[in-house]
Scaffold this motif. Sequence first.
Motif, PDB file in Angstrom:
ATOM      1  N   LEU A 184     -11.756  -0.666   3.182  1.00 13.32           N
ATOM      2  CA  LEU A 184     -10.977   0.429   2.630  1.00 13.32           C
ATOM      3  C   LEU A 184     -11.123   1.688   3.486  1.00 13.32           C
ATOM      4  O   LEU A 184     -12.222   2.029   3.928  1.00 13.32           O
ATOM      5  CB  LEU A 184     -11.444   0.750   1.206  1.00 13.32           C
ATOM      6  N   VAL A 220       0.876  -1.175   0.000  1.00  9.01           N
ATOM      7  CA  VAL A 220       0.000   0.000   0.000  1.00  9.01           C
ATOM      8  C   VAL A 220       0.910   1.221   0.000  1.00  9.01           C
ATOM      9  O   VAL A 220       2.116   1.123   0.224  1.00  9.01           O
ATOM     10  CB  VAL A 220      -0.960   0.028   1.217  1.00  9.01           C
ATOM     11  N   TYR A 251      -9.969  -8.261   1.270  1.00  8.15           N
ATOM     12  CA  TYR A 251      -8.847  -7.335   1.163  1.00  8.15           C
ATOM     13  C   TYR A 251      -8.974  -6.275   2.242  1.00  8.15           C
ATOM     14  O   TYR A 251      -9.961  -5.532   2.278  1.00  8.15           O
ATOM     15  CB  TYR A 251      -8.842  -6.701  -0.224  1.00  8.15           C
ATOM     16  N   GLY A 300      -0.949  -3.854   3.388  1.00  4.04           N
ATOM     17  CA  GLY A 300      -2.315  -4.337   3.455  1.00  4.04           C
ATOM     18  C   GLY A 300      -2.275  -5.858   3.497  1.00  4.04           C
ATOM     19  O   GLY A 300      -1.208  -6.474   3.398  1.00  4.04           O
ATOM     20  N   TYR A 311      -4.280  -1.040  -6.304  1.00 10.02           N
ATOM     21  CA  TYR A 311      -5.578  -1.676  -6.542  1.00 10.02           C
ATOM     22  C   TYR A 311      -5.548  -2.506  -7.823  1.00 10.02           C
ATOM     23  O   TYR A 311      -6.092  -3.615  -7.878  1.00 10.02           O
ATOM     24  CB  TYR A 311      -6.672  -0.613  -6.634  1.00 10.02           C
ATOM     25  N   ALA A 348      -7.036  -3.034   3.316  1.00  5.72           N
ATOM     26  CA  ALA A 348      -5.988  -2.156   2.787  1.00  5.72           C
ATOM     27  C   ALA A 348      -5.215  -1.420   3.866  1.00  5.72           C
ATOM     28  O   ALA A 348      -4.242  -0.721   3.546  1.00  5.72           O
ATOM     29  CB  ALA A 348      -6.597  -1.145   1.820  1.00  5.72           C
TER      30      ALA A 348
END
Length: 337
Positions: free
Chosen positions: A253, A196, A225, A214, A238, A227
């Motif tokens: 997120l 990230v 996922y 992440g 991404y 992040a």
Amino acid sequence: MAARKRAANRYYGGPPSDHFDGTLFFNPDGQPPGRFADLLKWQLSGERSKWPAASPSPFHQAKPAERIDGSGLRLTMVGHSSLLIQTAGLNILTDPVWSPRVSPLSFAGPKRVNAPGIAFSQLPPINLVLVSHNHYDHLDLATLRRLRAKHDPQVLTPLGNDAIIDDVVPGMRLTAHDWGDRVEIDDGVAVHVEPVHHWSARGARDRRMALWAGFVVETPAAKIYFAGDTGFHGGTNYRLMAEKHGGFRLAILPIGAYEPRWFMAPQHQNPEEAVQGMKLCNAAHAAGCHWGTFQLTNEPIDEPALKLAEALNAEGVPQERFRALRPGEVWDVPEIG
């Protein structure tokens, strides 16, 4: 004048890589954190919105089931970036923080404006903890100490953060990993440590000495996922997640701590970018975190949720696919298809 000697890395010593220069970690083709002069300019600007001293969640504290088996995927918001993920019979915590402040000081620094969405005593048995990086709003040593004493979970974190944790919480079942590592957890369950765009520091003298990351949790029921904390970085990471993992049943997120953009944009994405990130990584559903509990930046407390709703409308994405979660909120994430 002789060049100032760079301080040795106090947390990690390993070979150089495409994101480690032998002393400090960095974002490939990315932007480093702002300079101290920029920090002062921001702090002295007088543009910070006033948050309420208390902002109770509309949801009561949750009392989670002991576990969720089969294809179920249940998400419970604790607050900020702390969430309980229940799936495949596992109970997973992300960046757990139960402390009243996120600061090196117990009497100053960002203070919690709402109670944790799960009382610590009501946690189910915790199997796994994911710690994305060492900022105080993500790595809370007091909470990790409590988890070690009551649950003895397995803890995964990026390189260098293990030194910080082990110094205060000895005996924790702790491993540190680089970007691209895959860690086997259980039968059919693995965690991938992924890049990230962020940075790290516990103080003024250890900037970028520990890695940030992440995580992708891969189970028979879902790919999830998380992040951590990230800038949008042109969507690079991404796109990498979609290319590597195909897509996700759920992406967690960050949607807050983004103003002022001239200072925060490289390290903290805004809600519009989070929606773009959801689309780019091919997530069927997304949960917004990193907002509404600790005031870290300038935007009003409720703005991230409002901006997220606007961005979803602008992109034609149904609101139920991307939820800005509040403490105590429980979401049984639908299966794909």
